[in-house]
Design a protein around this motif. Structure first.
Motif, PDB file in Angstrom:
ATOM      1  N   ALA A  29     -40.365  25.577 -37.954  1.00 43.07           N
ATOM      2  CA  ALA A  29     -40.303  26.856 -38.596  1.00 43.07           C
ATOM      3  C   ALA A  29     -38.822  27.497 -38.277  1.00 43.07           C
ATOM      4  O   ALA A  29     -38.786  28.744 -38.909  1.00 43.07           O
ATOM      5  CB  ALA A  29     -41.470  28.016 -38.039  1.00 43.07           C
ATOM      6  N   GLY A  30     -37.961  26.811 -37.700  1.00 47.18           N
ATOM      7  CA  GLY A  30     -36.703  27.401 -37.721  1.00 47.18           C
ATOM      8  C   GLY A  30     -36.287  28.218 -36.452  1.00 47.18           C
ATOM      9  O   GLY A  30     -35.312  28.830 -36.258  1.00 47.18           O
ATOM     10  N   ALA A  31     -37.044  27.810 -35.240  1.00 45.07           N
ATOM     11  CA  ALA A  31     -36.859  28.550 -33.770  1.00 45.07           C
ATOM     12  C   ALA A  31     -35.674  27.766 -33.419  1.00 45.07           C
ATOM     13  O   ALA A  31     -35.753  26.616 -33.180  1.00 45.07           O
ATOM     14  CB  ALA A  31     -38.107  28.477 -32.995  1.00 45.07           C
ATOM     15  N   PRO A  32     -34.540  28.534 -32.950  1.00 45.83           N
ATOM     16  CA  PRO A  32     -33.583  27.713 -32.095  1.00 45.83           C
ATOM     17  C   PRO A  32     -33.937  27.512 -30.582  1.00 45.83           C
ATOM     18  O   PRO A  32     -33.706  27.997 -29.704  1.00 45.83           O
ATOM     19  CB  PRO A  32     -32.287  28.714 -32.202  1.00 45.83           C
ATOM     20  N   LEU A  33     -35.124  26.362 -30.422  1.00 43.13           N
ATOM     21  CA  LEU A  33     -35.546  26.198 -29.352  1.00 43.13           C
ATOM     22  C   LEU A  33     -35.234  24.903 -28.725  1.00 43.13           C
ATOM     23  O   LEU A  33     -35.346  24.082 -29.476  1.00 43.13           O
ATOM     24  CB  LEU A  33     -37.191  26.558 -29.445  1.00 43.13           C
ATOM     25  N   THR A  34     -34.749  24.907 -27.302  1.00 39.95           N
ATOM     26  CA  THR A  34     -34.489  23.404 -26.690  1.00 39.95           C
ATOM     27  C   THR A  34     -35.526  23.615 -25.482  1.00 39.95           C
ATOM     28  O   THR A  34     -36.170  24.392 -25.129  1.00 39.95           O
ATOM     29  CB  THR A  34     -33.122  23.453 -26.404  1.00 39.95           C
ATOM     30  N   VAL A  35     -35.757  22.305 -24.965  1.00 39.51           N
ATOM     31  CA  VAL A  35     -36.952  21.818 -24.121  1.00 39.51           C
ATOM     32  C   VAL A  35     -36.150  20.880 -23.134  1.00 39.51           C
ATOM     33  O   VAL A  35     -35.401  20.050 -23.459  1.00 39.51           O
ATOM     34  CB  VAL A  35     -38.036  21.468 -24.595  1.00 39.51           C
ATOM     35  N   GLU A  36     -36.251  21.186 -21.735  1.00 38.77           N
ATOM     36  CA  GLU A  36     -36.147  20.043 -20.966  1.00 38.77           C
ATOM     37  C   GLU A  36     -37.126  19.639 -20.023  1.00 38.77           C
ATOM     38  O   GLU A  36     -38.212  20.531 -19.827  1.00 38.77           O
ATOM     39  CB  GLU A  36     -35.057  20.840 -19.722  1.00 38.77           C
TER      40      GLU A  36
END
Length: 460
Positions: free
Chosen positions: A257-264
């Motif tokens: 949906a366009g979220a500038p999201l990262t995950v570790e």
């Protein structure tokens, strides 16, 4: 060549250049990679400053963007001297220090300056710093950005230390408004208390008792909040130490949906499993908790699919007494795992069996972590113009983790006695040999990395 020496060139029959491993010579000038030439001919101008490492593998130094150094204030737990030596021994050339559990925490400009002062002259590898978001400190955020923090971390649940309180939804809206337009990033410890009281019934010395007290739904509900805020404000958001695989669908949907999201995720969630944690073995306690093997397999699948972006240590040591080893009570023990020195071999030991390549290792442990902190203009890749930060290691060689080879201040770790694959031979930071076969440079050679206006400034 002894630790502390300046290296003008590194020659190896195995240099990881992009996705390929080939013979090459890396030429270094003024701490930067000047060029990478194929073959093993150095040229007539080089002499004693050439480090010939045979067929050991040369790749970018690890960038570990989740480290709790705990200085000032809790230096019995760790400290810059021991943390960065351990990092160097593990091929880590850059760490990013969390805003807690130091006293004071890095939640004001003054506290940030105090932390940098404490770190001065003590770092064997390069060090950047996260700031913290707590209730009421919103007017400190932009001054800290100007001063060079890499971004900010917040907790959606009690942090474990009273001086770093967790935030409400209102606090988050206020902070994200401050961060809009800055290109900074907000990191979330993504667990939330859930409505129904869980209770801690069961034997506190059994790991299952602790695990049942931190169910997957706590991560699910927190990450639901994070994804909504990330979409609303379009500020970069990052989920630290994802433990549960259940929120992965939420994360995928938000990104689509366009979220500038990262995950570790962390080495312990990929290497350890609930089924194999003995009663009373509180050195395995961390928050969120180590979950079962089926969940672990889903985390590995998410790494393969690209749903998890990077792998970090979340090195969070303490003194042995805080682990309550005498009683073996998981409910009372400090939650945190020491692993800064062993991230590379921990990852490779499991990853190589699952079809991950050395190029995948660089992507997950070096490049993506550097990108998160906006350090990728100088860290995380072997390319001309980048800092000459190198780890030289033997991916095939096995070694046992013993108290004698641990450089953390406190030797307690769940990896004691474990055989790992991938032994670090030496570590180079900006063209200086900081570690080689158990020995360190006499003086710390690391710098502070301060980020300002999209560019990185290095200071001594």
């Amino acid at each position: 060549m002894e630790p502390g020496a300046t290296v003008c060139a590194v020659r190896s029959r195995r240099v990881l250049c992009g996705d390929e491993i080939r013979p090459a010579v890396i030429h270094i000038k003024d701490g930067k990679i000047q060029n990478i030439l194929p073959g093993i001919e150095v040229g007539p101008s080089a002499s004693a400053e050439v480090l010939d490492v045979g067929d050991r593998l040369v790749m970018p130094g690890i960038v570990d963007c989740h480290v709790h150094v705990n200085e000032p204030g809790r230096t019995t737990w760790e400290g810059y001297w021991t943390a960065t030596r351990a990092a160097a021994a593990g091929g880590v050339t850059t760490i990013v220090d969390m805003p807690l559990n130091s006293i004071p925490p890095t939640t004001t400009l003054g506290n940030f300056r105090e932390k940098m002062q404490a770190a001065t002259g003590q770092c064997f590898v390069d060090t950047a710093f996260w700031g913290g978001v707590i209730p009421g400190n919103q007017l400190e955020l932009r001054p800290m950005i100007q001063a060079g923090v890499a971004g900010f971390k917040c907790f959606l649940i009690h942090s474990g230390v009273d001086e770093f309180p967790h935030v409400s939804d209102s606090d988050l809206h206020t902070a994200l408004q401050q961060l809009q337009g800055t290109d900074s990033v907000l990191l979330f410890h993504a667990e939330r208390e859930i409505q129904q009281p869980l209770g801690e019934s069961g034997d506190p010395c059994e790991y299952s008792t602790f695990l049942n007290s931190r169910p997957d739904i706590m991560e699910m509900e927190a990450i639901r909040t994070v994804t909504q805020l990330c979409l609303q404000y379009q500020v970069r958001c990052h989920i630290v130490h994802l433990s549960s695989a259940q929120p992965l669908e939420l994360i995928r949907a938000a990104r689509q949906a366009g979220a500038p999201l990262t995950v570790e995720t962390t080495h312990h969630y990929l290497s350890l499993s609930a089924e194999h944690i003995p009663a009373g073995a509180t050195q395995f306690k961390c928050c969120p908790p180590i979950r079962d093997m089926a969940n672990q397999e889903q985390l590995w699948a998410a790494l393969t699919a690209g749903d998890i972006d990077m792998v970090v240590s979340d090195h969070s040591p303490c003194t042995p007494d805080l682990k309550q080893l005498d009683s073996g009570d998981f409910t009372q023990a400090w939650g945190g795992i020491s692993s800064l020195q062993f991230g590379l071999p921990l990852f490779w030991t499991s990853a190589c069996k699952r079809g991950f390549s050395l190029a995948d290792t660089v992507r997950l442990l070096c490049q993506r972590t550097a990108q998160l902190c906006r350090l990728d203009n100088q860290k995380g890749s072997l390319r001309p113009g980048h800092d000459a930060d190198l780890v030289i290691w033997d991916p095939e060689k096995e070694f046992e983790v013993t108290e004698g080879n641990i450089h953390h201040k406190n030797k307690l770790t769940p990896y004691l006695g474990r055989t790992l694959k991938g032994e670090v031979y030496c570590t180079i930071v900006r063209g200086r040999l900081v570690y080689k076969q158990g020995l360190f440079s006499q003086q710390p050679l690391g710098r502070h990395l301060l980020l300002s206006h999209g560019r990185t400034q290095a200071s001594l």
